[in-house]
Design a protein around this motif. Sequence first.
Motif, PDB file in Angstrom:
ATOM      1  N   ALA A  15       9.210  33.916  40.319  1.00 35.15           N
ATOM      2  CA  ALA A  15      10.116  32.329  40.837  1.00 35.15           C
ATOM      3  C   ALA A  15       9.543  31.313  40.312  1.00 35.15           C
ATOM      4  O   ALA A  15       9.174  31.206  40.499  1.00 35.15           O
ATOM      5  N   PRO A  16      11.178  30.369  39.441  1.00 30.97           N
ATOM      6  CA  PRO A  16      10.250  28.951  39.252  1.00 30.97           C
ATOM      7  C   PRO A  16      10.963  28.291  40.619  1.00 30.97           C
ATOM      8  O   PRO A  16       9.411  27.733  40.981  1.00 30.97           O
ATOM      9  N   ASP A  17      11.907  28.640  41.436  1.00 30.72           N
ATOM     10  CA  ASP A  17      11.607  28.423  42.798  1.00 30.72           C
ATOM     11  C   ASP A  17      10.162  28.841  43.631  1.00 30.72           C
ATOM     12  O   ASP A  17       9.680  28.027  44.974  1.00 30.72           O
ATOM     13  N   TYR A  18       9.782  29.705  43.358  1.00 29.23           N
ATOM     14  CA  TYR A  18       8.585  30.372  44.308  1.00 29.23           C
ATOM     15  C   TYR A  18       7.175  28.877  43.961  1.00 29.23           C
ATOM     16  O   TYR A  18       6.800  28.973  44.874  1.00 29.23           O
ATOM     17  N   LEU A  19       7.039  29.550  42.962  1.00 27.69           N
ATOM     18  CA  LEU A  19       5.956  28.398  41.784  1.00 27.69           C
ATOM     19  C   LEU A  19       6.247  27.055  42.015  1.00 27.69           C
ATOM     20  O   LEU A  19       5.458  26.328  42.485  1.00 27.69           O
ATOM     21  N   HIS A  20       7.400  26.385  42.055  1.00 29.21           N
ATOM     22  CA  HIS A  20       7.943  25.006  42.884  1.00 29.21           C
ATOM     23  C   HIS A  20       7.456  24.664  44.539  1.00 29.21           C
ATOM     24  O   HIS A  20       6.794  23.898  44.368  1.00 29.21           O
ATOM     25  N   ARG A  21       7.474  25.604  45.045  1.00 28.35           N
ATOM     26  CA  ARG A  21       7.054  25.931  46.477  1.00 28.35           C
ATOM     27  C   ARG A  21       5.769  26.310  46.855  1.00 28.35           C
ATOM     28  O   ARG A  21       4.760  25.594  47.455  1.00 28.35           O
ATOM     29  N   HIS A  22       4.958  27.049  46.240  1.00 26.63           N
ATOM     30  CA  HIS A  22       3.764  27.653  47.102  1.00 26.63           C
ATOM     31  C   HIS A  22       2.697  26.757  45.681  1.00 26.63           C
ATOM     32  O   HIS A  22       2.039  27.397  45.802  1.00 26.63           O
ATOM     33  N   GLY A  23       3.289  26.163  44.805  1.00 26.62           N
ATOM     34  CA  GLY A  23       1.790  26.046  43.213  1.00 26.62           C
ATOM     35  C   GLY A  23       1.792  27.045  42.687  1.00 26.62           C
ATOM     36  O   GLY A  23       1.681  28.277  42.559  1.00 26.62           O
ATOM     37  N   VAL A  50       7.144  48.147  47.397  1.00 32.55           N
ATOM     38  CA  VAL A  50       8.849  49.212  46.859  1.00 32.55           C
ATOM     39  C   VAL A  50       8.176  50.250  45.698  1.00 32.55           C
ATOM     40  O   VAL A  50       6.716  49.892  45.378  1.00 32.55           O
ATOM     41  N   ASN A  51       8.741  50.886  45.030  1.00 39.82           N
ATOM     42  CA  ASN A  51       8.453  52.075  44.418  1.00 39.82           C
ATOM     43  C   ASN A  51      10.030  52.168  43.764  1.00 39.82           C
ATOM     44  O   ASN A  51       9.365  53.321  42.702  1.00 39.82           O
ATOM     45  N   ASN A  52      10.047  50.733  42.791  1.00 39.04           N
ATOM     46  CA  ASN A  52      10.747  50.799  41.626  1.00 39.04           C
ATOM     47  C   ASN A  52      10.686  50.150  41.201  1.00 39.04           C
ATOM     48  O   ASN A  52      11.228  48.834  41.950  1.00 39.04           O
ATOM     49  N   SER A  53      10.736  49.734  40.232  1.00 37.82           N
ATOM     50  CA  SER A  53      10.163  48.347  39.166  1.00 37.82           C
ATOM     51  C   SER A  53      12.227  47.504  39.115  1.00 37.82           C
ATOM     52  O   SER A  53      11.504  46.302  39.091  1.00 37.82           O
ATOM     53  N   LEU A  54      12.867  47.800  39.090  1.00 36.25           N
ATOM     54  CA  LEU A  54      14.450  47.146  39.314  1.00 36.25           C
ATOM     55  C   LEU A  54      14.399  46.620  40.532  1.00 36.25           C
ATOM     56  O   LEU A  54      14.244  45.269  40.513  1.00 36.25           O
ATOM     57  N   ILE A  55      13.800  47.256  41.776  1.00 36.33           N
ATOM     58  CA  ILE A  55      13.947  45.993  43.046  1.00 36.33           C
ATOM     59  C   ILE A  55      13.089  45.182  43.089  1.00 36.33           C
ATOM     60  O   ILE A  55      13.123  44.383  43.458  1.00 36.33           O
ATOM     61  N   LEU A  56      11.831  45.463  42.853  1.00 34.80           N
ATOM     62  CA  LEU A  56      10.397  45.074  42.590  1.00 34.80           C
ATOM     63  C   LEU A  56      11.106  43.256  41.647  1.00 34.80           C
ATOM     64  O   LEU A  56      10.830  42.326  42.848  1.00 34.80           O
ATOM     65  N   ARG A  57      11.804  43.326  40.420  1.00 37.89           N
ATOM     66  CA  ARG A  57      12.539  42.761  39.536  1.00 37.89           C
ATOM     67  C   ARG A  57      13.599  41.756  40.781  1.00 37.89           C
ATOM     68  O   ARG A  57      13.008  40.544  40.704  1.00 37.89           O
ATOM     69  N   ASP A  58      14.162  42.028  41.141  1.00 38.83           N
ATOM     70  CA  ASP A  58      15.134  41.692  41.892  1.00 38.83           C
ATOM     71  C   ASP A  58      14.879  41.171  43.344  1.00 38.83           C
ATOM     72  O   ASP A  58      15.158  39.545  43.344  1.00 38.83           O
ATOM     73  N   LEU A  59      13.301  40.987  43.196  1.00 38.21           N
ATOM     74  CA  LEU A  59      12.990  40.265  44.499  1.00 38.21           C
ATOM     75  C   LEU A  59      11.807  39.393  44.405  1.00 38.21           C
ATOM     76  O   LEU A  59      12.184  38.462  44.618  1.00 38.21           O
ATOM     77  N   LEU A  60      11.486  39.422  43.489  1.00 37.29           N
ATOM     78  CA  LEU A  60      10.878  38.372  42.312  1.00 37.29           C
ATOM     79  C   LEU A  60      11.635  37.248  42.182  1.00 37.29           C
ATOM     80  O   LEU A  60      11.794  36.335  41.949  1.00 37.29           O
ATOM     81  N   CYS A  61      13.183  37.795  41.771  1.00 34.08           N
ATOM     82  CA  CYS A  61      14.280  36.541  41.284  1.00 34.08           C
ATOM     83  C   CYS A  61      14.399  36.124  42.147  1.00 34.08           C
ATOM     84  O   CYS A  61      14.624  34.603  41.995  1.00 34.08           O
ATOM     85  N   ALA A  62      14.331  36.677  43.462  1.00 37.76           N
ATOM     86  CA  ALA A  62      14.771  35.910  45.059  1.00 37.76           C
ATOM     87  C   ALA A  62      13.926  35.128  45.174  1.00 37.76           C
ATOM     88  O   ALA A  62      14.252  34.327  46.384  1.00 37.76           O
ATOM     89  N   GLY A  63      12.388  34.636  44.704  1.00 41.94           N
ATOM     90  CA  GLY A  63      11.467  33.831  45.188  1.00 41.94           C
ATOM     91  C   GLY A  63      10.502  34.712  46.549  1.00 41.94           C
ATOM     92  O   GLY A  63       9.760  34.126  46.867  1.00 41.94           O
ATOM     93  N   LEU A  64      10.414  35.901  46.736  1.00 43.10           N
ATOM     94  CA  LEU A  64       9.601  35.987  47.219  1.00 43.10           C
ATOM     95  C   LEU A  64       8.122  36.262  47.366  1.00 43.10           C
ATOM     96  O   LEU A  64       7.586  36.665  48.290  1.00 43.10           O
ATOM     97  N   GLY A  65       7.811  35.895  46.257  1.00 41.48           N
ATOM     98  CA  GLY A  65       6.884  36.015  45.939  1.00 41.48           C
ATOM     99  C   GLY A  65       6.188  35.863  44.315  1.00 41.48           C
ATOM    100  O   GLY A  65       7.114  35.909  42.935  1.00 41.48           O
TER     101      GLY A  65
END
Length: 302
Positions: free
Chosen positions: A169-177, A222-237
């Motif tokens: 997520a752009p927010d994650y990259l803004h915070r962590h580089g 996680v074992n599902n890409s849909l959940i992985l996408r949502d977690l990424l969009c939430a800025g978790l890594g």
Amino acid sequence: MDQLNAMRAFRRVVELGGFARAADDLGVSAAGLSKQLRQLEEHLGAVLLQRTTRRMSLTDAGQAYFGECCRLLDEMERVEHALRAQAGQVEGRLRVNAPTSFGLAVLSPLLGTFLARHPRLKLDLVLDDRVLDVIGTGFDVSLRVRSTLEDSSLVARRLGTIQQVLCAAPDYLHRHGMPETPADLSGHDVLAYALADTPDSWQLQGPEGTTRVALPPARTVVNNSLILRDLLCAGLGIGALPSFLAAPAIAGGRLQRVLPACAYPQRHVHAIYPTARHLPPKVQVFIDFLARALPPLLEGDS
């Protein structure tokens, strides 16, 4: 006794390894199926199956009969399918297995068109991210999205290629580089896909060649890409997503590519089925339909 139905029932009992699973597959009671098999044995004058409370096994006579049974039923099905195909008819029940995220994001929008073209066809679709036993579970065809396929006696036909995209997520990259090199990933939070070919590392092809990046301990697996996408969009890594999920999120500004000059190994969509000999028309038309429909959809996701 309907000997033809009894032969089909006997075959499913052997293929599925028991009366309960075969009865469920055939839509009959286990008691009725057991009675049908006893009548077949009485008709043949031979014991086909040895049954105990814990297991079931074929007798020598049962083994011989099973081989001939499969040959005769397959030949009969081939003739019937050939005649129906000549009349332009595709019918029967098509049992399909596919990964969950691929099934929901890519396959689902195509199914209406396919079924409208074949109104006499019935579809059983099971979405599961695990690699299931095609024969043991009774599927006609299994769709698998993998970079490589394990050795198998099953037939595989490649239907398309999917790019894998590192993103955050752009927010994650803004915070962590933003990582500048693959080595920089070691200092970031990683979200891992449990069913990846190499869940503990990423192999990236960059301007300086191939680099294997050992991943730090993942914060989330996680074992599902849909959940992985949502977690990424939430800025978790940072994580790797198939292009059919990454591309819409990137276009919408929810995700951003990481290390765009480095290519993640491609994954291929394969149709897996038991045999190419006497392939039933219902399976043939489904695979041919996907072979035409998938490449244009997947080419634009890279």
